[in-house]
Scaffold this active site. Structure first.
Site, PDB file in Angstrom:
ATOM      1  N   GLU A  60      39.927  -1.501  30.377  1.00 59.11           N
ATOM      2  CA  GLU A  60      41.258  -2.077  30.554  1.00 59.11           C
ATOM      3  C   GLU A  60      42.281  -1.006  30.900  1.00 59.11           C
ATOM      4  OE1 GLU A  60      39.254  -2.521  27.938  1.00 59.11           O
ATOM      5  OE2 GLU A  60      38.544  -4.550  28.376  1.00 59.11           O
ATOM      6  N   ALA A  84      43.987 -11.362  25.819  1.00 55.54           N
ATOM      7  CA  ALA A  84      45.106 -10.511  25.412  1.00 55.54           C
ATOM      8  C   ALA A  84      44.667  -9.526  24.332  1.00 55.54           C
ATOM      9  CB  ALA A  84      46.264 -11.367  24.902  1.00 55.54           C
ATOM     10  N   ASP A  85      43.683  -9.952  23.540  1.00 53.58           N
ATOM     11  CA  ASP A  85      43.150  -9.082  22.482  1.00 53.58           C
ATOM     12  C   ASP A  85      42.536  -7.797  23.053  1.00 53.58           C
ATOM     13  OD1 ASP A  85      42.725 -11.471  20.163  1.00 53.58           O
ATOM     14  OD2 ASP A  85      42.539 -12.070  22.251  1.00 53.58           O
ATOM     15  N   TYR A  86      42.149  -7.817  24.325  1.00 48.15           N
ATOM     16  CA  TYR A  86      41.485  -6.650  24.925  1.00 48.15           C
ATOM     17  C   TYR A  86      42.459  -5.684  25.586  1.00 48.15           C
ATOM     18  CZ  TYR A  86      37.304  -9.737  24.859  1.00 48.15           C
ATOM     19  OH  TYR A  86      36.296 -10.592  24.513  1.00 48.15           O
ATOM     20  N   PRO A  89      43.462  -1.071  24.749  1.00 47.42           N
ATOM     21  CA  PRO A  89      43.128   0.225  25.378  1.00 47.42           C
ATOM     22  C   PRO A  89      44.066   0.559  26.545  1.00 47.42           C
ATOM     23  CG  PRO A  89      41.140  -1.072  25.041  1.00 47.42           C
ATOM     24  CD  PRO A  89      42.306  -1.975  24.734  1.00 47.42           C
ATOM     25  N   HIS A 129      39.701 -12.962  19.992  1.00 44.12           N
ATOM     26  CA  HIS A 129      39.984 -13.859  21.124  1.00 44.12           C
ATOM     27  C   HIS A 129      41.124 -14.818  20.791  1.00 44.12           C
ATOM     28  CE1 HIS A 129      35.652 -12.840  21.194  1.00 44.12           C
ATOM     29  NE2 HIS A 129      35.790 -12.763  22.490  1.00 44.12           N
TER      30      HIS A 129
END
Lengths: 338, 420
Positions: A60, A84-86, A89, A129
């Site tokens: 990301e 959005a949780d990812y 980084p 998630h």
């Protein structure tokens, strides 16, 4: 006009802009051939070619960093973060780079990038998630943060975001992708087909950034909501026979303060809703603004209903989610306060 | 800048957008994988200098031949570890993992859980690797290493209760199904974020070494997730501090719809990534249980002898979908798993054991039935305590617990509000 789901409307916005502007490029994880895990980019690679819509490695930080590089060259990247949780980084790239590059270079370089990401809970996605990270973006100077609640707004706002000359965080409430959801998870899923906001014009149009919408007019209390919580607010007001004025903020930053202030001055009462955790959430900003601008009109303390201050639990999802019951309780407290 | 001395451009520039050799409707094509004969790759001494074994990253360590014989220097290296008893145990571990997966997949389809990830076709890697781990060592797994738990004898009841998020869930419903945490089995809490725990394994191993302990750590990641920054961070710290860690990459060719070329895996083998960091790497047939045992032994011994990290690329194929939320028929040829050149790990070990006279088709069929009955019995027992959304479930208030060691006032207030 066409009937669209929110997914189709988002796809159509990218399609319209890619057709109009060769500089619009779309990329992200699983975004190219497969069309994204939520299928928001389905068909775009086939239509516009592999150099306009392509898959990215699972990184990301690199997706956003490369997007910023492209934007500074003159492209209009509209990139997808799978959840959005990812995005975390990529936070350094967003905060230290995208948000500041105009200011620190005094306008020599700009990063007109759109970072799309599905947000919010309601799909048993657990802690990875389900999160709603809007406040970590609204806290950063230089970013615009949008969150549409229906297909019509999603398309018009995404087009406006792509055309905007500043970096835009575009949050897509995933529980709304296929239909409005009022928090009554035990009920059958309703689709956009029967909702007026599922009517989406063909071609180009924009919903201006920085404009809220009053979705229900009322006299008893003002509800400030966005994303999924707009429908929860509607359900809670109806179930408790409360004549609420419900404002869908749509654009968190810039914020449509006039619409908020005019409404609260009229009703004298206000409840603020979000799915994100309570403490230091965007609701704190809204509450502060309301007390500052409407202090002499307030007849009750402003209440917030939000996610509990815990990580998003898997099994207890519906105990965590601020559904109509909790919202209804807060509405009654605020309306009944003397 | 002067343009005069510069060579003339040959045309407009372009970038490369990698594509897999086959998409739905195409014939499967694995010509990109060169498969050496079993026994062909040398087995270097454990203390071999990294620069003297770089070629191992460009071949594939294989022990089981097509005919089912254990051949070559890696078979010899296994020594006493290569006995019928240990191999039969390995076979049963793999069978149990596969049957467990199949039952849980069905349970997900029946709504008993929200989510499941199988490791179909990759069973040899985790079950074999775990044989070389000792009590107190720590794995930092992904959601496709359930074989570590099965091979370590973790209670399937506990695993299923976690998958079902029922009242006996050891994580009280906090975490997604399959993202287990079993500290007693050397199985670190899985976060679900990709690659984040690779560097943590390195840090854990550093702590063991700093403390003068004898424990080692093992990091796990998929080919797709090696793209994440945290993979490279882990490699860097492993290089700099030389801690006792085994760095595993399970190269199962696909990360949802992203083929491994999108992680750079077609430009150079993933194993070769250790070269830039100056530590040794092995590239191993992950569907060959004996090769898994041998390479795991080599790397764990190296770590235990304080010779530093080893990177292992396990070459395998993700036969199953990424998860129950995925449909691979939308992005890869349907017949691809049948064409996979390294075969099926269970079938290959079974053939070997039959060839040695230690096993038979009849015993295999019987063992399948026995394991299936065992899993079904445990599953039924677990279902007495509910499944997702059925039964009592974990106490809702438990969501407030474990955020901090001591619950701060604001959470106490929120819990009271929740109870009201």
């Amino acid at each position: 006009m066409a009937r669209m789901t929110m997914i189709e409307a988002i796809r159509d916005a990218m399609d319209v802009k890619m057709g109009m502007d060769e500089d619009v490029v779309v990329f992200g994880e699983d975004v190219g051939y497969f069309g994204g895990v939520f299928r928001c980019t389905q068909g775009l690679q086939k239509k516009y070619g592999k150099h306009r819509c392509f898959d990215a490695p699972i990184n990301e930080s690199a997706i956003v960093g490369a997007g910023i590089g492209m934007a500074t060259y003159g492209k209009r990247p509209c990139i997808e973060i799978q959840f959005a949780d990812y995005v975390l980084p990529a936070y350094d790239q967003i905060v230290s780079e995208a948000a500041r590059i105009r200011h620190r270079s005094n306008g020599q370089f700009t990063a007109p990038i759109v970072i799309r990401m599905p947000t919010g809970g309601g799909i048993f996605g657990g802690q990875t998630h389900s999160q709603s990270p809007e406040a970590i973006f609204t806290h950063v100077s230089g970013l615009k943060t949008l969150i549409p609640s229906n297909p019509y707004d999603a398309k018009g706002m995404l087009i406006a975001a792509i055309e905007d000359d500043d970096p835009v965080i575009f949050l897509e409430p995933k529980r709304l992708y296929n239909g409005p959801f009022d928090g009554h998870h035990e009920n059958a899923v309703t689709s956009w087909a029967k909702h007026e906001k599922g009517e989406v014009p063909e071609g180009h149009y924009t919903v201006p950034i920085g404009k809220a919408e009053v979705v229900e007019k009322g006299m008893d209390v003002t509800i400030l909501a966005y994303g999924t919580m707009v429908y929860v607010a509607q359900a809670a007001a109806k179930e408790n026979n409360i004549d609420a004025e419900i404002i869908d903020l749509r654009s968190l930053l810039p914020l449509d303060l006039d619409t908020i202030v005019n409404s609260v001055k009229k009703t004298g009462r206000c409840v603020v809703l979000h799915e994100a955790t309570l403490t230091s959430g965007f609701g704190a900003e809204l509450t502060s603004l309301v007390q500052q601008h409407c202090f002499n009109h307030l007849e009750a303390p402003v209440l917030r209903v939000a996610g509990w201050d815990t990580p998003y639990p898997h099994a207890q999802e519906w105990h965590y989610f601020p559904g109509p019951k909790r919202v209804g309780k807060a509405l009654k407290r605020v309306v009944e306060a003397q | 800048m002067s343009d005069e001395k510069m060579p003339k451009a040959t045309g407009p520039l372009s970038i490369s957008i990698p594509e897999p050799p086959g998409r739905p409707g195409d014939a499967p094509d694995f010509s990109y994988i060169e498969v050496p004969k079993a026994g062909e790759v040398e087995c270097p001494a454990i203390d071999t200098k990294p620069e003297d074994m770089r070629h191992l990253a460009y071949s594939i360590v294989r022990v089981l031949s097509r005919k089912g014989n254990a051949v070559g220097p890696w078979a010899e290296f296994l020594g006493d570890d290569l006995n019928d008893e240990s191999l039969l145990r390995g076979l049963k571990d793999m069978m149990k993992t596969r049957i467990f997966d199949a039952r849980m997949l069905t349970a997900q389809r029946q709504g008993k859980t929200s989510f499941y990830t199988q490791c179909l076709g990759e069973e040899a890697i985790a079950t074999g690797f775990q044989r070389m781990m000792r009590k107190g060592d720590m794995n930092f797994p992904t959601y496709r290493q359930q074989g570590l738990l099965i091979a370590d004898g973790c209670s399937m009841f506990d695993m299923i209760c976690q998958i079902y998020s029922n009242e006996k869930d050891n994580l009280d419903g906090h975490q997604l199904p399959c993202l287990y945490s079993f500290k007693d089995h050397g199985f670190f809490s899985i976060s679900g974020n990709l690659g984040t725990q690779y560097v943590q394994a390195v840090g854990w191993a550093m702590a063991s070494a700093i403390s003068g302990d004898d424990k080692i750590a093992s990091a796990w990641i998929g080919d797709g997730s090696t793209a994440e920054t945290d993979f490279h961070s882990g490699m860097l710290f492993a290089s700099v501090y030389q801690p006792p860690v085994v760095l595993n990459i399970v190269n199962n060719q696909w990360a949802i719809s992203s083929f491994n070329g999108l992680a750079g895996g077609r430009n150079a083998p993933f194993a070769a990534r250790a070269h830039g960091y100056g530590f040794p790497s092995l590239r191993v047939d992950g569907n060959d249980y004996l090769a898994v045992l041998a390479a795991s032994k080599w790397a764990t011994e190296r770590a235990r002898r304080n010779l530093g990290p080893t990177l292992i690329e396990w070459v395998t194929y993700r036969v199953a979908a990424h998860s129950t939320s995925d449909d691979p028929s939308a992005y890869r040829p349907k017949e691809e798993s049948d064409a996979w050149p390294l075969g099926d790990p269970v079938e290959r070990l079974k053939l070997h054991l039959i060839k040695k006279g230690a096993w038979s088709e009849e015993r295999h069929t019987q063992a399948m039935a026995e394991i299936e009955s065992e899993v079904i019995a445990v599953q039924k027992e677990a279902e007495k305590y509910g499944t997702l959304n059925r039964g009592k479930g974990p106490d809702p208030e438990k969501m407030f617990e474990g955020v901090y060691k001591e619950m701060p006032d604001h959470l106490v207030r929120q819990r009271l509000e929740f109870e009201a």
